[in-house]
Design an enzyme around this catalytic site. Structure first.
Site, PDB file in Angstrom:
ATOM      1  N   GLY A 277      40.106 -13.564  30.497  1.00 32.36           N
ATOM      2  CA  GLY A 277      39.557 -12.402  31.201  1.00 32.36           C
ATOM      3  C   GLY A 277      40.655 -11.428  31.574  1.00 32.36           C
ATOM      4  N   ASN A 278      40.321 -10.467  32.413  1.00 28.47           N
ATOM      5  CA  ASN A 278      41.324  -9.500  32.880  1.00 28.47           C
ATOM      6  C   ASN A 278      40.994  -9.111  34.311  1.00 28.47           C
ATOM      7  OD1 ASN A 278      39.570  -7.018  32.902  1.00 28.47           O
ATOM      8  ND2 ASN A 278      39.340  -7.659  30.769  1.00 28.47           N
ATOM      9  N   SER A 279      41.880  -8.323  34.917  1.00 22.99           N
ATOM     10  CA  SER A 279      41.738  -8.098  36.358  1.00 22.99           C
ATOM     11  C   SER A 279      40.995  -6.811  36.717  1.00 22.99           C
ATOM     12  CB  SER A 279      43.120  -8.126  37.025  1.00 22.99           C
ATOM     13  OG  SER A 279      44.028  -7.401  36.247  1.00 22.99           O
TER      14      SER A 279
END
Ligand code: CTP
Length: 437
Positions: A221-223
């Site tokens: 995922g990413n932030s």
């Protein structure tokens, strides 16, 4: 954001804005009580105009006590003051919550058969309608046509929220939460007398970050928090647009009032949802952080490490494959006819500078590569922007360098201010693409 009009005085001053709160005859009238409370606590001077039906759900005493004003319920009381004309003329904002199917029909057809509909005809201020009804009613072509007609005329009609309805059934039709309707009302007040300049538009916004599953419990995922995308959806709704928000993992954020929210988990799901919604879009803003790669295979069972705690050779090799580029696919679909020619396509680019080039240089190359009309460039060198309520961006229009298409720096400012600047740039672009439109 406008600094003139009622916004400049703001709801906090002694002379807060004058708001007419119309209440339709639906069970959601009880939520309008909380909305009234939020408006008055913010300093607004509110006159409540309930329909006869609304008074069967919530009585006059509640409205009068909470607004601190007599309730204006019919055209015959205080007739010497011509109440429908006075209320409409004096208001800085008219909010109707809930707006029933019947109220939408009467408003769309210019009926003046009670004090609320008469006030809607005399009001020259922004008007915000928050419909609430059963899903079947909201989806009926007659109701959709009435909502569309009102939107074309510049009335801001919020899409209802999805969820539990009066009975055990669920679906689109709920009145958005009072806080969300209140936020939309404040946004309209802040715009003062500025016209809802996205009236008649359908805009699609993607927000959040996709997650690509590795196994049943893990993902890549990413932030991205989704905040900038949510601000874009909320500001577009306040500017009169019909909004589809394709949200990827933004669970911590409350739905913005007025947007139809479609959830997507992975890049491929997001692509499907965005392309479907874009089929009749006037603008698509890709604020989501879409994973470029996904695991070549999603393990059916949880991936286990070696049972030998001392196994120094235990390693996991992940093979990743390319995900579709949604923005590039939108550009291709516009060329092929799957997305309207008029649609303005906007990308976001979270960039860091490196030894080869600076942030803007990378961004200009990306804009050319992607073929979209506008790139919103975010400098994330030091992890800036993620999860923060503020943002600093540079707006890069395609072909910038010409006198009328300048690069523009916005911020540091609230993500809603940045969102308004993006919509301003989208409108300029739409005008440039279709000067006669
Ligand atoms: N984007 C997309 N599909 C992808 C990746 C990105 O639609 N698979 C969109 C993003 O929503 C954003 C824009 O493309 O609007 C730019 O995203 P970014 O990650 O900065 O661009 P990339 O093409 O992935 O370039 P990079 O190699 O720098 O990551």
């Amino acid at each position: 954001m406008s600094t003139s009009g009622p916004a400049a005085q703001g709801p906090r001053t002694a002379q807060g804005p004058r708001v007419v709160l119309g209440v339709g005859g639906g069970i959601a009238a009880y939520k309008a009580v909380l909305l009234l409370r939020l408006l008055t606590e913010g300093g607004a001077r509110v006159r409540v105009v309930p329909t006869d039906g609304a008074l069967r759900f919530v009585g006059e005493a509640t409205w009068a006590a909470l607004s601190g004003q007599p309730v204006a319920a019919d055209v015959w009381t205080d007739a010497h003051e011509v109440p429908h004309v006075r209320l409409g003329r004096e208001a800085d904002l008219v909010v109707v919550a809930p707006a029933t199917a019947d109220l939408l029909a009467r408003a769309a057809h210019g009926r003046a058969d009670d004090l609320l509909t008469s006030t809607l005809l005399t009001a020259r201020c922004p008007v915000l309608l928050a419909p609430a009804m059963h899903t079947e009613m909201w989806e009926h072509p007659a109701v959709r046509a009435n909502a569309a007609l009102l939107r074309e005329r510049g009335v801001v009609v919020l899409d209802p929220a999805s969820g539990r309805l009066t009975g055990a059934d669920t679906g689109p039709g709920r009145l958005p939460e009072p806080e969300a309707v209140h936020a939309a009302a404040l946004r309209l007040l802040a715009r003062g007398s500025a016209a809802p300049d996205l009236a008649g538009w359908h805009v699609v916004v993607s927000a959040g970050g996709t997650r690509e599953p590795l196994d049943p419990v893990r993902f890549l995922g990413n932030s991205s928090s989704g905040r900038q995308g949510y601000a874009l959806a909320a500001t577009a709704a306040a500017r009169g647009a019909r909004v589809t928000l394709v949200a990827a993992h933004t669970d911590a954020l409350p739905d913005p009032a007025g947007a139809r929210v479609v959830r997507a988990g992975t890049a491929r799901q997001l692509r499907e949802a965005v392309l479907a919604a874009a089929a009749d879009a006037d603008a698509v803003v890709m604020a989501a952080a879409v994973a470029d790669f996904r695991p070549a295979q999603e393990a059916q069972h949880k991936i286990k490490k070696s049972e030998d705690p001392a196994d120094a050779d235990d390693a996991l090799l992940l093979r990743l494959v390319r995900n579709p580029d949604v923005l590039a696919d939108l550009v291709a679909a516009r060329r092929a006819g799957g997305v309207p020619q008029r649609a303005v396509l906007v990308g976001f680019a979270a960039e860091t500078g490196d030894e080869r080039a600076g942030v803007l240089e990378h961004a200009r190359r990306k804009l050319a590569r992607k073929g979209c009309d506008l790139l919103v460039v975010n400098d994330v060198s030091a992890g800036r922007a993620f999860g923060s309520p503020e943002n600093t961006v540079v707006l890069l229009p395609a072909g910038s360098g010409g006198a009328d298409e300048q690069e523009e720096r916005v911020g540091p400012a609230a993500k809603e201010v940045v969102a308004d600047a993006v919509w301003d740039a989208v409108r300029r672009r739409a005008g440039a693409l279709h000067p006669a439109g």
